[in-house]
Design a protein around this motif. Structure first.
Motif, PDB file in Angstrom:
ATOM      1  N   ASP A 266     -37.980-162.409  64.601  1.00  0.00           N
ATOM      2  CA  ASP A 266     -39.105-161.655  65.154  1.00  0.00           C
ATOM      3  C   ASP A 266     -38.596-160.861  66.347  1.00  0.00           C
ATOM      4  O   ASP A 266     -37.424-160.930  66.702  1.00  0.00           O
ATOM      5  CB  ASP A 266     -40.278-162.567  65.532  1.00  0.00           C
ATOM      6  CG  ASP A 266     -39.888-163.657  66.516  1.00  0.00           C
ATOM      7  OD1 ASP A 266     -38.907-163.438  67.281  1.00  0.00           O
ATOM      8  OD2 ASP A 266     -40.533-164.710  66.537  1.00  0.00           O
ATOM      9  N   GLN A 267     -39.465-160.086  66.978  1.00  0.00           N
ATOM     10  CA  GLN A 267     -39.023-159.192  68.053  1.00  0.00           C
ATOM     11  C   GLN A 267     -38.448-159.970  69.237  1.00  0.00           C
ATOM     12  O   GLN A 267     -37.447-159.553  69.849  1.00  0.00           O
ATOM     13  CB  GLN A 267     -40.181-158.305  68.521  1.00  0.00           C
ATOM     14  CG  GLN A 267     -39.748-157.156  69.424  1.00  0.00           C
ATOM     15  CD  GLN A 267     -38.793-156.203  68.735  1.00  0.00           C
ATOM     16  OE1 GLN A 267     -39.048-155.755  67.624  1.00  0.00           O
ATOM     17  NE2 GLN A 267     -37.659-155.904  69.381  1.00  0.00           N
ATOM     18  N   ALA A 268     -39.052-161.108  69.551  1.00  0.00           N
ATOM     19  CA  ALA A 268     -38.587-161.878  70.701  1.00  0.00           C
ATOM     20  C   ALA A 268     -37.185-162.421  70.478  1.00  0.00           C
ATOM     21  O   ALA A 268     -36.315-162.321  71.359  1.00  0.00           O
ATOM     22  CB  ALA A 268     -39.570-163.019  70.988  1.00  0.00           C
ATOM     23  N   THR A 269     -36.949-163.020  69.294  1.00  0.00           N
ATOM     24  CA  THR A 269     -35.615-163.572  69.034  1.00  0.00           C
ATOM     25  C   THR A 269     -34.588-162.459  68.837  1.00  0.00           C
ATOM     26  O   THR A 269     -33.420-162.613  69.192  1.00  0.00           O
ATOM     27  CB  THR A 269     -35.633-164.488  67.797  1.00  0.00           C
ATOM     28  OG1 THR A 269     -36.198-163.785  66.684  1.00  0.00           O
ATOM     29  CG2 THR A 269     -36.446-165.748  68.081  1.00  0.00           C
ATOM     30  N   LEU A 270     -35.028-161.314  68.272  1.00  0.00           N
ATOM     31  CA  LEU A 270     -34.113-160.179  68.118  1.00  0.00           C
ATOM     32  C   LEU A 270     -33.666-159.664  69.483  1.00  0.00           C
ATOM     33  O   LEU A 270     -32.479-159.423  69.707  1.00  0.00           O
ATOM     34  CB  LEU A 270     -34.789-159.058  67.337  1.00  0.00           C
ATOM     35  CG  LEU A 270     -34.019-157.727  67.251  1.00  0.00           C
ATOM     36  CD1 LEU A 270     -32.658-157.926  66.583  1.00  0.00           C
ATOM     37  CD2 LEU A 270     -34.835-156.685  66.503  1.00  0.00           C
ATOM     38  N   ASP A 271     -34.605-159.539  70.410  1.00  0.00           N
ATOM     39  CA  ASP A 271     -34.253-159.068  71.751  1.00  0.00           C
ATOM     40  C   ASP A 271     -33.320-160.048  72.448  1.00  0.00           C
ATOM     41  O   ASP A 271     -32.366-159.646  73.131  1.00  0.00           O
ATOM     42  CB  ASP A 271     -35.522-158.876  72.585  1.00  0.00           C
ATOM     43  CG  ASP A 271     -36.359-157.697  72.113  1.00  0.00           C
ATOM     44  OD1 ASP A 271     -35.817-156.851  71.368  1.00  0.00           O
ATOM     45  OD2 ASP A 271     -37.551-157.632  72.479  1.00  0.00           O
ATOM     46  N   ALA A 272     -33.587-161.349  72.279  1.00  0.00           N
ATOM     47  CA  ALA A 272     -32.747-162.365  72.912  1.00  0.00           C
ATOM     48  C   ALA A 272     -31.331-162.337  72.341  1.00  0.00           C
ATOM     49  O   ALA A 272     -30.344-162.452  73.079  1.00  0.00           O
ATOM     50  CB  ALA A 272     -33.369-163.744  72.721  1.00  0.00           C
ATOM     51  N   ALA A 273     -31.227-162.183  71.016  1.00  0.00           N
ATOM     52  CA  ALA A 273     -29.912-162.129  70.376  1.00  0.00           C
ATOM     53  C   ALA A 273     -29.140-160.899  70.840  1.00  0.00           C
ATOM     54  O   ALA A 273     -27.948-160.983  71.196  1.00  0.00           O
ATOM     55  CB  ALA A 273     -30.073-162.105  68.859  1.00  0.00           C
ATOM     56  N   ARG A 274     -29.816-159.752  70.855  1.00  0.00           N
ATOM     57  CA  ARG A 274     -29.150-158.517  71.267  1.00  0.00           C
ATOM     58  C   ARG A 274     -28.675-158.612  72.716  1.00  0.00           C
ATOM     59  O   ARG A 274     -27.541-158.229  73.039  1.00  0.00           O
ATOM     60  CB  ARG A 274     -30.106-157.336  71.112  1.00  0.00           C
ATOM     61  CG  ARG A 274     -29.472-155.992  71.494  1.00  0.00           C
ATOM     62  CD  ARG A 274     -30.483-154.868  71.506  1.00  0.00           C
ATOM     63  NE  ARG A 274     -31.050-154.617  70.202  1.00  0.00           N
ATOM     64  CZ  ARG A 274     -32.309-154.872  69.865  1.00  0.00           C
ATOM     65  NH1 ARG A 274     -33.136-155.422  70.755  1.00  0.00           N
ATOM     66  NH2 ARG A 274     -32.748-154.603  68.656  1.00  0.00           N
ATOM     67  N   ASP A 275     -29.521-159.141  73.588  1.00  0.00           N
ATOM     68  CA  ASP A 275     -29.155-159.234  75.001  1.00  0.00           C
ATOM     69  C   ASP A 275     -27.932-160.120  75.207  1.00  0.00           C
ATOM     70  O   ASP A 275     -27.011-159.769  75.952  1.00  0.00           O
ATOM     71  CB  ASP A 275     -30.329-159.771  75.822  1.00  0.00           C
ATOM     72  CG  ASP A 275     -31.464-158.765  75.939  1.00  0.00           C
ATOM     73  OD1 ASP A 275     -31.235-157.578  75.629  1.00  0.00           O
ATOM     74  OD2 ASP A 275     -32.584-159.172  76.320  1.00  0.00           O
ATOM     75  N   LEU A 276     -27.926-161.275  74.543  1.00  0.00           N
ATOM     76  CA  LEU A 276     -26.814-162.195  74.715  1.00  0.00           C
ATOM     77  C   LEU A 276     -25.523-161.608  74.139  1.00  0.00           C
ATOM     78  O   LEU A 276     -24.452-161.676  74.761  1.00  0.00           O
ATOM     79  CB  LEU A 276     -27.119-163.534  74.044  1.00  0.00           C
ATOM     80  CG  LEU A 276     -26.006-164.585  74.123  1.00  0.00           C
ATOM     81  CD1 LEU A 276     -25.648-164.894  75.572  1.00  0.00           C
ATOM     82  CD2 LEU A 276     -26.387-165.852  73.382  1.00  0.00           C
ATOM     83  N   GLN A 277     -25.612-161.018  72.960  1.00  0.00           N
ATOM     84  CA  GLN A 277     -24.415-160.442  72.343  1.00  0.00           C
ATOM     85  C   GLN A 277     -23.869-159.276  73.157  1.00  0.00           C
ATOM     86  O   GLN A 277     -22.653-159.093  73.263  1.00  0.00           O
ATOM     87  CB  GLN A 277     -24.730-160.026  70.901  1.00  0.00           C
ATOM     88  CG  GLN A 277     -24.936-161.229  69.981  1.00  0.00           C
ATOM     89  CD  GLN A 277     -25.588-160.875  68.651  1.00  0.00           C
ATOM     90  OE1 GLN A 277     -26.190-159.804  68.499  1.00  0.00           O
ATOM     91  NE2 GLN A 277     -25.486-161.772  67.676  1.00  0.00           N
ATOM     92  N   ASP A 278     -24.744-158.495  73.753  1.00  0.00           N
ATOM     93  CA  ASP A 278     -24.306-157.400  74.616  1.00  0.00           C
ATOM     94  C   ASP A 278     -23.670-157.926  75.907  1.00  0.00           C
ATOM     95  O   ASP A 278     -22.686-157.354  76.403  1.00  0.00           O
ATOM     96  CB  ASP A 278     -25.480-156.477  74.957  1.00  0.00           C
ATOM     97  CG  ASP A 278     -25.900-155.618  73.770  1.00  0.00           C
ATOM     98  OD1 ASP A 278     -25.174-155.597  72.759  1.00  0.00           O
ATOM     99  OD2 ASP A 278     -26.969-154.974  73.857  1.00  0.00           O
ATOM    100  N   LEU A 292     -16.699-155.304  71.239  1.00  0.00           N
ATOM    101  CA  LEU A 292     -17.714-155.452  70.198  1.00  0.00           C
ATOM    102  C   LEU A 292     -17.525-154.306  69.208  1.00  0.00           C
ATOM    103  O   LEU A 292     -17.666-153.140  69.569  1.00  0.00           O
ATOM    104  CB  LEU A 292     -19.114-155.412  70.812  1.00  0.00           C
ATOM    105  CG  LEU A 292     -20.302-155.407  69.855  1.00  0.00           C
ATOM    106  CD1 LEU A 292     -20.321-156.661  68.984  1.00  0.00           C
ATOM    107  CD2 LEU A 292     -21.616-155.284  70.631  1.00  0.00           C
ATOM    108  N   SER A 293     -17.201-154.630  67.958  1.00  0.00           N
ATOM    109  CA  SER A 293     -16.871-153.590  66.983  1.00  0.00           C
ATOM    110  C   SER A 293     -18.080-153.154  66.161  1.00  0.00           C
ATOM    111  O   SER A 293     -18.238-151.968  65.860  1.00  0.00           O
ATOM    112  CB  SER A 293     -15.765-154.066  66.042  1.00  0.00           C
ATOM    113  OG  SER A 293     -16.207-155.159  65.253  1.00  0.00           O
ATOM    114  N   HIS A 294     -18.939-154.104  65.771  1.00  0.00           N
ATOM    115  CA  HIS A 294     -20.123-153.752  64.990  1.00  0.00           C
ATOM    116  C   HIS A 294     -21.097-154.919  64.960  1.00  0.00           C
ATOM    117  O   HIS A 294     -20.724-156.063  65.248  1.00  0.00           O
ATOM    118  CB  HIS A 294     -19.756-153.334  63.563  1.00  0.00           C
ATOM    119  CG  HIS A 294     -19.072-154.393  62.746  1.00  0.00           C
ATOM    120  ND1 HIS A 294     -17.759-154.787  62.938  1.00  0.00           N
ATOM    121  CD2 HIS A 294     -19.520-155.153  61.704  1.00  0.00           C
ATOM    122  CE1 HIS A 294     -17.434-155.719  62.068  1.00  0.00           C
ATOM    123  NE2 HIS A 294     -18.492-155.969  61.315  1.00  0.00           N
TER     124      HIS A 294
END
Length: 348
Positions: A266-278, A292-294
């Motif tokens: 969902d949007q909340a977990t997607l945002d959390a995943a993106r933030d941590l990976q970034d 980070l390649s892709h």
């Protein structure tokens, strides 16, 4: 040859490496007094028994008390991590210097002779082209070959390519190798083999853009939408590719692919995943320890793929970052991918 070595743990392989070098160190003074041929045979018999797939070659004459050792994996990419660890863990030696991989020959042109058949590098023409991030080559013999020597000449050509380009570059930077009677339309130019090393280097950094320099400023990204019929109608993935990472693609110190999957249903977990990976990407790129390649968003998960050099340090940092988040169901995997095949599956 034994097939036991690939199944050993990292700790067991490290122990075997240390045991080999301890024995080498203890016998060094006696070994260096022997004829070079005897030295090579003796140390490789021991090495093959404990670390299958590796070999040591020598650049020396009988009677030399300072000898260069070349550690080789015979061009096998699967053995490159073991080879690099083997060299890294070597102790200081009194009579020997050690380097990894066969280097390029400095001879402007040279022949090799095998089974009473001689072939010179000037008799091989190399046509090159872009091959999914690597250098594709076509090989054309610039001489008549006896009908019964065709396969033999091709085997010799591979050996000569290894000598001219160097073991690492040939294995990592070169993609498809085709033998042709006439060059195809995609070939950019034809070059005698003994002159091809410089041509490939220029093509690698120029046309392919692999300068080896970390990007400055904001990275440039491309987005792809992929459909997967095997997963059912309508299933797709969104892949974001860091085009700027192409500059450091296949750098020798960025040979490990690390894949981190996090829930993104969902949007909340997607945002959390993106933030941590970034955040992880920022930490890696800040010290040029990785990039980070892709990324890929698929089936309620967001995957981020990083290329790193010091794998244990990178895994420790990423694990610590995930645990401090914390995010459930994180999946962290790694593999040796020195040619960046996972990246070039989508890049370009």
């Amino acid at each position: 040859m034994s097939e036991a070595a690939p199944e050993l743990s990292a700790a067991e392989l490290a122990q075997r490496i240390d045991t080999f070098w301890l024995g080498f160190l203890q016998g060094e003074a006696e070994l260096v007094q022997k004829p070079v041929r005897d030295q090579v045979e003796e140390i490789n018999e021991i090495l093959e028994a404990s670390l299958d797939g590796l070999a040591l070659e020598m650049s020396a004459n009988d009677g030399d008390l300072q000898i260069e050792l070349i550690a080789t994996a015979q061009g096998s990419k699967d053995r490159f991590p073991l080879l690099m660890d083997f060299v890294k863990r070597a102790p200081p030696l009194k009579h020997y210097t050690l380097r990894a991989f066969r280097s390029r020959t400095e001879e402007p042109d040279f022949p090799i002779r095998m089974n009473d058949f001689e072939l010179a590098t000037s008799e091989l023409l190399i046509g090159h082209f872009a091959d999914e991030g690597q250098v594709g080559i076509e090989v054309k013999f610039d001489r008549e070959l006896p009908s019964d020597m065709q396969d033999h000449a091709r085997n010799m050509a591979f050996i000569m390519l290894d000598h001219v380009l160097g073991e690492y570059d040939f294995a990592i930077k070169v993609g498809v190798v085709d033998f042709v009677d006439e060059f195809s339309a995609e070939v950019i130019q034809a070059t005698p083999l003994h002159q091809f090393g410089a041509v490939m280097d220029s093509f690698w950094t120029g046309a392919l853009g692999h300068t080896g320099l970390f990007p400055n400023g904001e990275d440039s990204w491309s987005t792809l939408t992929l459909a997967f019929e095997s997963d059912g109608e309508g299933n797709h993935a969104i892949v974001s590719v860091n085009d700027s990472a192409n500059a450091v693609a296949a750098r020798p110190d960025l040979g490990h692919a690390v894949e981190l999957k996090l829930p993104a249903h969902d949007q909340a977990t997607l945002d959390a995943a993106r933030d941590l990976q970034d955040q992880i990407a920022t930490r890696l790129e800040l010290h040029h320890a990785g990039i980070l390649s892709h990324t890929m968003l698929r089936n309620g998960e967001r995957m981020a793929n990083y290329y790193v050099g010091d794998l244990p340090a990178a895994l420790e940092m990423i694990n610590a970052s995930v645990q401090s988040a914390p995010l459930a169901d994180a999946d962290l995997r790694s593999e040796f991918d020195p040619s960046w095949s996972k990246y070039f599956e989508f890049a370009g």
